[in-house]
Design a protein around this motif. Sequence first.
Motif, PDB file in Angstrom:
ATOM      1  N   UNK A  47       0.831  -1.207   0.000  1.00  0.00           N
ATOM      2  CA  UNK A  47       0.000   0.000   0.000  1.00  0.00           C
ATOM      3  C   UNK A  47       0.867   1.259   0.000  1.00  0.00           C
ATOM      4  N   UNK A  48       1.906   1.255   0.833  1.00  0.00           N
ATOM      5  CA  UNK A  48       2.812   2.408   0.890  1.00  0.00           C
ATOM      6  C   UNK A  48       3.483   2.636  -0.467  1.00  0.00           C
ATOM      7  N   UNK A  49       3.942   1.564  -1.088  1.00  0.00           N
ATOM      8  CA  UNK A  49       4.635   1.675  -2.372  1.00  0.00           C
ATOM      9  C   UNK A  49       3.686   2.189  -3.457  1.00  0.00           C
ATOM     10  N   UNK A  50       2.436   1.722  -3.458  1.00  0.00           N
ATOM     11  CA  UNK A  50       1.466   2.185  -4.456  1.00  0.00           C
ATOM     12  C   UNK A  50       1.157   3.672  -4.298  1.00  0.00           C
ATOM     13  N   UNK A  51       1.176   4.152  -3.071  1.00  0.00           N
ATOM     14  CA  UNK A  51       0.817   5.548  -2.812  1.00  0.00           C
ATOM     15  C   UNK A  51       1.986   6.521  -2.971  1.00  0.00           C
ATOM     16  N   UNK A  52       3.193   6.004  -3.171  1.00  0.00           N
ATOM     17  CA  UNK A  52       4.372   6.861  -3.320  1.00  0.00           C
ATOM     18  C   UNK A  52       4.889   6.736  -4.749  1.00  0.00           C
ATOM     19  N   UNK A  53       4.792   7.805  -5.527  1.00  0.00           N
ATOM     20  CA  UNK A  53       5.275   7.739  -6.915  1.00  0.00           C
ATOM     21  C   UNK A  53       6.730   7.289  -6.992  1.00  0.00           C
ATOM     22  N   UNK A  54       6.979   6.303  -7.839  1.00  0.00           N
ATOM     23  CA  UNK A  54       8.331   5.810  -8.041  1.00  0.00           C
ATOM     24  C   UNK A  54       8.835   4.851  -6.978  1.00  0.00           C
ATOM     25  N   UNK A  55       7.996   4.507  -6.006  1.00  0.00           N
ATOM     26  CA  UNK A  55       8.435   3.611  -4.927  1.00  0.00           C
ATOM     27  C   UNK A  55       8.471   2.167  -5.419  1.00  0.00           C
ATOM     28  N   UNK A  56       9.399   1.396  -4.841  1.00  0.00           N
ATOM     29  CA  UNK A  56       9.508  -0.033  -5.142  1.00  0.00           C
ATOM     30  C   UNK A  56       9.574  -0.814  -3.843  1.00  0.00           C
ATOM     31  N   UNK A  57       9.210  -2.068  -3.931  1.00  0.00           N
ATOM     32  CA  UNK A  57       9.222  -2.947  -2.759  1.00  0.00           C
ATOM     33  C   UNK A  57       9.992  -4.216  -3.136  1.00  0.00           C
ATOM     34  N   UNK A  58      10.844  -4.653  -2.225  1.00  0.00           N
ATOM     35  CA  UNK A  58      11.572  -5.896  -2.443  1.00  0.00           C
ATOM     36  C   UNK A  58      11.295  -6.841  -1.286  1.00  0.00           C
ATOM     37  N   UNK A  59      10.878  -8.056  -1.630  1.00  0.00           N
ATOM     38  CA  UNK A  59      10.654  -9.101  -0.637  1.00  0.00           C
ATOM     39  C   UNK A  59      11.937  -9.900  -0.512  1.00  0.00           C
ATOM     40  N   UNK A  60      12.373 -10.132   0.724  1.00  0.00           N
ATOM     41  CA  UNK A  60      13.590 -10.910   0.934  1.00  0.00           C
ATOM     42  C   UNK A  60      13.289 -12.050   1.905  1.00  0.00           C
ATOM     43  N   UNK A  61      13.729 -13.233   1.530  1.00  0.00           N
ATOM     44  CA  UNK A  61      13.655 -14.378   2.441  1.00  0.00           C
ATOM     45  C   UNK A  61      15.083 -14.761   2.790  1.00  0.00           C
ATOM     46  N   UNK A  62      15.327 -14.957   4.069  1.00  0.00           N
ATOM     47  CA  UNK A  62      16.656 -15.359   4.526  1.00  0.00           C
ATOM     48  C   UNK A  62      16.601 -16.843   4.872  1.00  0.00           C
ATOM     49  N   UNK A  63      17.353 -17.622   4.130  1.00  0.00           N
ATOM     50  CA  UNK A  63      17.392 -19.073   4.321  1.00  0.00           C
ATOM     51  C   UNK A  63      18.640 -19.452   5.112  1.00  0.00           C
ATOM     52  N   UNK A  64      18.534 -20.556   5.831  1.00  0.00           N
ATOM     53  CA  UNK A  64      19.709 -21.049   6.535  1.00  0.00           C
ATOM     54  C   UNK A  64      20.656 -21.679   5.523  1.00  0.00           C
ATOM     55  N   UNK A  65      21.903 -21.728   5.878  1.00  0.00           N
ATOM     56  CA  UNK A  65      22.902 -22.324   4.989  1.00  0.00           C
ATOM     57  C   UNK A  65      22.631 -23.814   4.831  1.00  0.00           C
ATOM     58  N   UNK A  66      22.866 -24.347   3.625  1.00  0.00           N
ATOM     59  CA  UNK A  66      22.762 -25.797   3.443  1.00  0.00           C
ATOM     60  C   UNK A  66      23.824 -26.504   4.289  1.00  0.00           C
ATOM     61  N   UNK A  67      23.613 -27.759   4.594  1.00  0.00           N
ATOM     62  CA  UNK A  67      24.600 -28.490   5.390  1.00  0.00           C
ATOM     63  C   UNK A  67      25.965 -28.517   4.703  1.00  0.00           C
ATOM     64  N   UNK A  68      27.009 -28.474   5.516  1.00  0.00           N
ATOM     65  CA  UNK A  68      28.355 -28.508   4.935  1.00  0.00           C
ATOM     66  C   UNK A  68      28.647 -29.897   4.384  1.00  0.00           C
ATOM     67  N   UNK A  69      29.676 -29.967   3.584  1.00  0.00           N
ATOM     68  CA  UNK A  69      30.064 -31.243   2.991  1.00  0.00           C
ATOM     69  C   UNK A  69      29.400 -31.486   1.653  1.00  0.00           C
ATOM     70  N   UNK A  70      28.576 -30.592   1.231  1.00  0.00           N
ATOM     71  CA  UNK A  70      27.930 -30.708  -0.067  1.00  0.00           C
ATOM     72  C   UNK A  70      28.492 -29.653  -1.010  1.00  0.00           C
ATOM     73  N   UNK A  71      28.134 -29.748  -2.274  1.00  0.00           N
ATOM     74  CA  UNK A  71      28.494 -28.713  -3.229  1.00  0.00           C
ATOM     75  C   UNK A  71      27.617 -27.498  -2.921  1.00  0.00           C
ATOM     76  N   UNK A  72      28.112 -26.608  -2.027  1.00  0.00           N
ATOM     77  CA  UNK A  72      27.304 -25.504  -1.519  1.00  0.00           C
ATOM     78  C   UNK A  72      26.822 -24.572  -2.619  1.00  0.00           C
ATOM     79  N   UNK A  73      27.651 -24.297  -3.594  1.00  0.00           N
ATOM     80  CA  UNK A  73      27.251 -23.386  -4.655  1.00  0.00           C
ATOM     81  C   UNK A  73      26.059 -23.946  -5.427  1.00  0.00           C
ATOM     82  N   UNK A  74      26.110 -25.226  -5.730  1.00  0.00           N
ATOM     83  CA  UNK A  74      25.026 -25.870  -6.479  1.00  0.00           C
ATOM     84  C   UNK A  74      23.758 -25.930  -5.622  1.00  0.00           C
TER      85      UNK A  74
END
Length: 158
Positions: A47-74
């Motif tokens: 609602x705030x973003x719609x009412x403010x010209x030029x405003x943008x909203x970004x949704x962020x989810x913070x995930x826990x790190x995958x278990x070590x010992x795996x191909x972390x990048x993949x």
Amino acid sequence: GVAEQLFHNVKVPVLATRGPCDRGYRRILVPVDFSPVAAVSMELASEMARETPGATMELVHVATHPPSGHDLQKLRAGMRATLEGDLRDFANQVGLTDGYSVRVEFGAVQQVVPSVADGDGFDLVCMASRSSGSFLGSTVDAVLRNTRLPMLVIYVPS
């Protein structure tokens, strides 16, 4: 102090700021954990973003790190793609169809959200809390204490 008591005693959104925002709240960051509480903050930020010209909203989810010992990048790449899709699906369920972007980060919410918020040009962090003992939950409290940005905190009753 007085601000802390205010957070604990009011049932309306409270804006905590360390100074004026000269440009207005044009870039809004909304941490999302896929809960009904997060949906409330998404709706208000939208609602705030719609009412403010030029405003943008970004949704962020913070995930826990995958278990070590795996191909972390993949693993991270796969997790990121899946979670970005989940964020878009969740946003659609909440009623958001456009006017937002999504992002997935890895780590602890208390550290990642302030880092992203302060480092990527955002003007406002919008988070909701449903705490059993006080207005602020520990995660919201930690983000509030660790970011330099204004933060809109929304109490969602049980």
